[in-house]
Scaffold this motif. Structure first.
Motif, PDB file in Angstrom:
ATOM      1  N   GLU A 162     -13.138  28.952  57.340  1.00 27.27           N
ATOM      2  CA  GLU A 162     -12.803  28.520  55.969  1.00 27.27           C
ATOM      3  C   GLU A 162     -13.071  29.633  54.944  1.00 27.27           C
ATOM      4  O   GLU A 162     -12.607  29.561  53.804  1.00 27.27           O
ATOM      5  CB  GLU A 162     -13.577  27.243  55.592  1.00 27.27           C
ATOM      6  N   LEU A 163     -13.801  30.675  55.331  1.00 23.05           N
ATOM      7  CA  LEU A 163     -14.065  31.792  54.426  1.00 23.05           C
ATOM      8  C   LEU A 163     -13.272  33.046  54.801  1.00 23.05           C
ATOM      9  O   LEU A 163     -13.517  34.124  54.244  1.00 23.05           O
ATOM     10  CB  LEU A 163     -15.568  32.113  54.405  1.00 23.05           C
ATOM     11  N   TRP A 164     -12.338  32.920  55.723  1.00 20.65           N
ATOM     12  CA  TRP A 164     -11.553  34.091  56.134  1.00 20.65           C
ATOM     13  C   TRP A 164     -10.787  34.721  54.972  1.00 20.65           C
ATOM     14  O   TRP A 164     -10.525  35.911  54.975  1.00 20.65           O
ATOM     15  CB  TRP A 164     -10.552  33.695  57.229  1.00 20.65           C
ATOM     16  N   GLY A 165     -10.429  33.907  53.984  1.00 18.91           N
ATOM     17  CA  GLY A 165      -9.623  34.412  52.872  1.00 18.91           C
ATOM     18  C   GLY A 165     -10.411  35.206  51.845  1.00 18.91           C
ATOM     19  O   GLY A 165      -9.857  35.609  50.822  1.00 18.91           O
ATOM     20  N   THR A 166     -11.718  35.432  52.080  1.00 22.05           N
ATOM     21  CA  THR A 166     -12.544  36.125  51.096  1.00 22.05           C
ATOM     22  C   THR A 166     -12.876  37.544  51.560  1.00 22.05           C
ATOM     23  O   THR A 166     -13.024  37.808  52.749  1.00 22.05           O
ATOM     24  CB  THR A 166     -13.866  35.369  50.860  1.00 22.05           C
ATOM     25  N   SER A 167     -12.996  38.433  50.601  1.00 26.01           N
ATOM     26  CA  SER A 167     -13.478  39.795  50.871  1.00 26.01           C
ATOM     27  C   SER A 167     -14.998  39.796  50.926  1.00 26.01           C
ATOM     28  O   SER A 167     -15.662  38.942  50.332  1.00 26.01           O
ATOM     29  CB  SER A 167     -13.044  40.755  49.768  1.00 26.01           C
ATOM     30  N   ARG A 168     -15.541  40.786  51.630  1.00 20.83           N
ATOM     31  CA  ARG A 168     -16.992  41.033  51.600  1.00 20.83           C
ATOM     32  C   ARG A 168     -17.193  42.509  51.285  1.00 20.83           C
ATOM     33  O   ARG A 168     -16.457  43.357  51.783  1.00 20.83           O
ATOM     34  CB  ARG A 168     -17.626  40.696  52.959  1.00 20.83           C
ATOM     35  N   TYR A 169     -18.177  42.784  50.442  1.00 20.16           N
ATOM     36  CA  TYR A 169     -18.498  44.170  50.102  1.00 20.16           C
ATOM     37  C   TYR A 169     -19.955  44.442  50.475  1.00 20.16           C
ATOM     38  O   TYR A 169     -20.826  43.607  50.245  1.00 20.16           O
ATOM     39  CB  TYR A 169     -18.325  44.430  48.603  1.00 20.16           C
ATOM     40  N   SER A 170     -20.223  45.589  51.043  1.00 17.95           N
ATOM     41  CA  SER A 170     -21.601  46.024  51.201  1.00 17.95           C
ATOM     42  C   SER A 170     -21.640  47.531  51.021  1.00 17.95           C
ATOM     43  O   SER A 170     -20.630  48.226  51.203  1.00 17.95           O
ATOM     44  CB  SER A 170     -22.190  45.601  52.551  1.00 17.95           C
ATOM     45  N   ILE A 171     -22.802  48.040  50.621  1.00 17.88           N
ATOM     46  CA  ILE A 171     -22.899  49.452  50.250  1.00 17.88           C
ATOM     47  C   ILE A 171     -24.164  50.048  50.877  1.00 17.88           C
ATOM     48  O   ILE A 171     -25.242  49.985  50.274  1.00 17.88           O
ATOM     49  CB  ILE A 171     -22.899  49.627  48.714  1.00 17.88           C
ATOM     50  N   PRO A 172     -24.064  50.608  52.078  1.00 17.16           N
ATOM     51  CA  PRO A 172     -25.214  51.269  52.682  1.00 17.16           C
ATOM     52  C   PRO A 172     -25.343  52.723  52.219  1.00 17.16           C
ATOM     53  O   PRO A 172     -24.349  53.400  51.955  1.00 17.16           O
ATOM     54  CB  PRO A 172     -24.921  51.206  54.183  1.00 17.16           C
TER      55      PRO A 172
END
Length: 315
Positions: free
Chosen positions: A259-269
């Protein structure tokens, strides 16, 4: 261990010897047991973090052909844009479901060192992108310096042992975009199980579910940080240098529920690397009868080169 310990860098920076020692003991113990901590009291302020995320989103929202114009051939992906699916974990043929950008070191006092690194890439479409990237890079580098000072003391080394190795080191700030998942991934995840190459990694953006860490029992546990925390883990270089006393823990970023496939995720290492000539030879203080030397002698530059080839970023 089923949760990531939380520590506060302000304890280490305080004038109180007991608070300082408490931080050293807590972070050292956590890195021996699970290789991860959540860190409060770092040098990033909320406004800088908000500005960075805004600029990062603006960049990844640019048209694909614009982003690809910043993909620089022949430098092993060390600067600029790296397109979707290009990087894979060691030993895995499927590319990770991500695209990312690399900011590198800003050498200001060593012309010879500056020649060693590729130049940072300027994004012409976004006036603030590079300025805010540089400021973030330098605040994370400053945070990492004090974490490594604490670890030097934990390892019975002189407090500033790492300072000269990380000054003008080959560190990388990597804003990552995991785009919406549009179809059933074929054996691919946002970031497959891996250990990091470097000394330590400082991660912004571990507030949402996705990042998982493998504990000593082989179980995957969620690594969730509070909004004011950075997730910081040991990389393979530091693990090697300490004869695996400090653990470089396998971790991954799993795909979200459907149900969350349509969302982007951002992370910054931020990957804290030393200068290339640092010897990663096992520290004598980490060798004894119960813990014989586990690793061959190698420099940081040689080790990085080996791993970039394994990751498919360098031929």
């Amino acid at each position: 261990m089923n949760r990531i310990p939380s520590v506060n860098l302000q304890d280490f920076l305080s004038e109180d010897a007991n608070r300082k020692q408490k931080f050293i003991d807590e972070i050292g113990k956590a890195y021996e047991e699970i290789g991860f901590v959540a860190l409060k009291g770092h040098f990033l302020d909320d406004q800088l973090v908000d500005n960075l995320y805004s600029e990062v989103k603006n960049f990844f929202d640019l048209p694909v052909e614009t982003k690809r114009s910043y993909e620089i051939e022949g430098i092993g992906g060390q600067r600029g844009y790296i397109s979707f699916g290009k990087e894979s974990a060691k030993g895995k043929k499927e590319g990770d479901l991500k695209e990312f950008w690399h900011f590198g070191q800003y050498v200001e006092d060593d012309p010879e060192r500056a020649k060693e690194y590729p130049e940072n890439v300027t994004v012409n479409e976004l006036a603030q992108f590079n300025k805010i990237g540089k400021e973030t890079y330098q605040m994370l580098e400053k945070t990492a310096k004090y974490v490594l000072r604490a670890l030097a003391l934990y390892l019975n080394l002189e407090e500033t042992y790492f300072d000269n190795y990380i000054h003008n080191g080959n560190s990388i700030l990597r804003p990552i975009h995991y785009p919406p998942i549009l179809e059933e991934p074929e054996n691919a995840v946002r970031a497959a199980a891996h250990g990091d190459i470097n000394l330590i990694t400082l991660l912004m953006g571990a507030q949402g579910r996705g990042l998982q860490v493998q504990n000593n029992a082989g179980e995957w546990i969620d690594a969730m940080a509070e909004p004011d925390e950075l997730m910081i883990n040991v990389g393979d270089m530091l693990s090697r240098h300490t004869n695996n006393k400090l653990k470089s823990t396998i971790h991954r970023v799993v795909n979200p529920p459907r149900e969350l496939w349509g969302t982007s995720r951002y992370s910054i290492p931020f990957f804290m690397h030393p200068i290339s000539e640092m010897k990663l030879d096992v520290l004598e203080s980490c060798i004894d009868e119960d813990n014989p030397k586990q690793f061959d002698n190698i420099t940081a530059g040689e080790f990085l080169n080996e791993r970039l080839i394994e990751l498919g970023l360098k031929k």
